[in-house]
Write an enzyme that holds these catalytic residues in place. Structure first.
Site, PDB file in Angstrom:
ATOM      1  N   HIS A 158      36.146 119.847  37.602  1.00  0.00           N
ATOM      2  CA  HIS A 158      36.070 118.407  37.886  1.00  0.00           C
ATOM      3  C   HIS A 158      34.633 117.946  38.158  1.00  0.00           C
ATOM      4  CE1 HIS A 158      40.349 118.310  37.888  1.00  0.00           C
ATOM      5  NE2 HIS A 158      40.486 118.988  39.007  1.00  0.00           N
ATOM      6  N   ASP A 193      43.922 124.657  33.297  1.00  0.00           N
ATOM      7  CA  ASP A 193      44.267 124.137  34.617  1.00  0.00           C
ATOM      8  C   ASP A 193      45.194 122.933  34.420  1.00  0.00           C
ATOM      9  OD1 ASP A 193      42.842 124.082  37.665  1.00  0.00           O
ATOM     10  OD2 ASP A 193      43.684 122.170  36.997  1.00  0.00           O
ATOM     11  N   HIS A 195      45.230 120.128  35.846  1.00  0.00           N
ATOM     12  CA  HIS A 195      44.541 118.851  35.969  1.00  0.00           C
ATOM     13  C   HIS A 195      43.541 118.666  34.830  1.00  0.00           C
ATOM     14  CE1 HIS A 195      45.696 119.964  40.133  1.00  0.00           C
ATOM     15  NE2 HIS A 195      45.962 118.672  40.243  1.00  0.00           N
ATOM     16  N   ASP A 278      47.369 126.691  38.826  1.00  0.00           N
ATOM     17  CA  ASP A 278      48.156 125.563  39.317  1.00  0.00           C
ATOM     18  C   ASP A 278      49.110 125.017  38.257  1.00  0.00           C
ATOM     19  OD1 ASP A 278      46.066 124.594  37.818  1.00  0.00           O
ATOM     20  OD2 ASP A 278      45.270 123.269  39.374  1.00  0.00           O
TER      21      ASP A 278
END
Length: 337
Positions: A158, A193, A195, A278
């Site tokens: 991120h 991931d 996200h 995740d």
């Protein structure tokens, strides 16, 4: 397959952040890395510390002023407010027009985009050595090793070129991918991931030598919200493969196959994986339904590309299956190599 990890990566210990209007315990805790490190040792993976490759590989990806800010930001915050308050930004510049402020609180709002990137006394050492672990893994793969796993913590995908976001300060996977371009003409970065890798999109948007493919939950309804839609392709080398909330394991594997086909078509000579556990059905931030056997199958398909491989740890939080899923993926990957 070796693993790279430095114990100083445990020094970042954020307390809390704000989510949906409430303060809650911060999920990106040192124990995430401890559980995976211990699993690696139990399963016979050699764990070695990174060498110090300095700041140049980090500055090759990140704004040097941003890097300089992070080195002493926590100390400057404490000097201003004393002990007690959380070192999180409370002022933001909107679209980041205007001039960079000199005040520490204004600078925190400029460089730290949300409340999840709390600064602590150990943040600099942790993020520096997290990046060094990824650089070390890339250096070894560029030197001829088939695959190396960087247990990078804090995570990185991120983190944008000039801002922290979503638990991330330095974009370890992009740093590794850029480092590999010194040896390979075409590099791919595959992000699994759950996200959106919004920071990786920001960094790679205009790159033609690094192909970016990401599988993630729909950003219209799931963090990070602001990037990751299918029509966001940069100069043509970014691919976002959007998963509906609740997607089952078969849907995720089908999406992975699509990403791997695009990596082959790009002609990648080496591969970096932003590795997020995740995706797990029982992860505290769960959005899709992958189980241990699914992670193992993902590893087999990724390793089956036959490319020099750098694995860089991203998400995967303190759910009951974190170490089990890490074991399933990494041992399956090792078995293929």
């Amino acid at each position: 397959m070796k693993a790279i990890f430095d114990p100083r990566q445990l020094d970042h210990a954020p307390e809390a952040y704000f989510r949906r209007g409430a303060t809650m315990p911060h999920p990106e805790q040192p124990r995430r890395a401890i559980l995976i490190r211990d699993m690696l040792a139990e399963n016979g993976f050699p764990i070695e510390p990174p060498r110090d490759h300095g700041l140049d590989p980090i500055r090759a990806v990140h704004d040097p002023d941003y890097v300089n800010f992070l080195q002493d930001a926590h100390a400057r915050f404490r000097a201003d407010v004393g002990e007690g308050p959380l070192a999180i930004p409370t002022a933001h510049p909107g679209p980041r027009r205007g001039q960079r402020p000199k005040d520490i609180h204004g600078q925190m709002g400029w460089w730290l985009t949300d409340t999840s990137t709390e600064l602590t006394a150990g943040t600099w050492d942790a993020i520096y050595w997290s990046a060094q672990s990824a650089i070390e893994a890339a250096t070894r793969v560029a030197g001829g090793e088939r695959a190396v796993y960087a247990l990078s913590r804090p995570p990185g995908h991120h983190a944008m070129a000039a801002a922290a976001n979503g638990f991330c300060f330095f974009n370890n996977a992009c740093i590794a991918a850029h480092h590999l371009t010194q040896r390979f003409g075409k590099v791919a970065l595959l992000d699994i991931d759950v996200h959106t890798g919004n920071g990786s999109l920001d960094i790679l948007w205009d790159r033609n030598d690094i192909f970016y493919a990401s599988l993630h939950a729909d950003p219209a309804v799931y963090p990070t919200f602001y990037l990751g839609h299918a029509d966001e392709t940069g100069t043509g080398t970014c691919r976002n493969i959007v998963l509906p909330l609740g997607a089952d394991q078969d849907m995720v594997l089908e999406a992975l196959d699509g990403a791997l086909a695009q990596i082959r078509n790009f002609g990648a000579e080496a591969l970096v994986v932003s590795l997020g556990f995740d995706m797990a059905a029982d992860d505290p931030l769960a959005a899709v339904q992958v189980h241990a056997d699914g992670f193992a199958e993902m590893a087999r398909r990724i390793a089956g590309l036959g490319l020099p491989l750098v694995l860089v740890q991203e998400g995967g939080y303190l759910g009951p299956s974190l170490a089990v899923n890490a074991q399933a993926f990494l041992t399956a990957c090792r078995d293929v190599l």
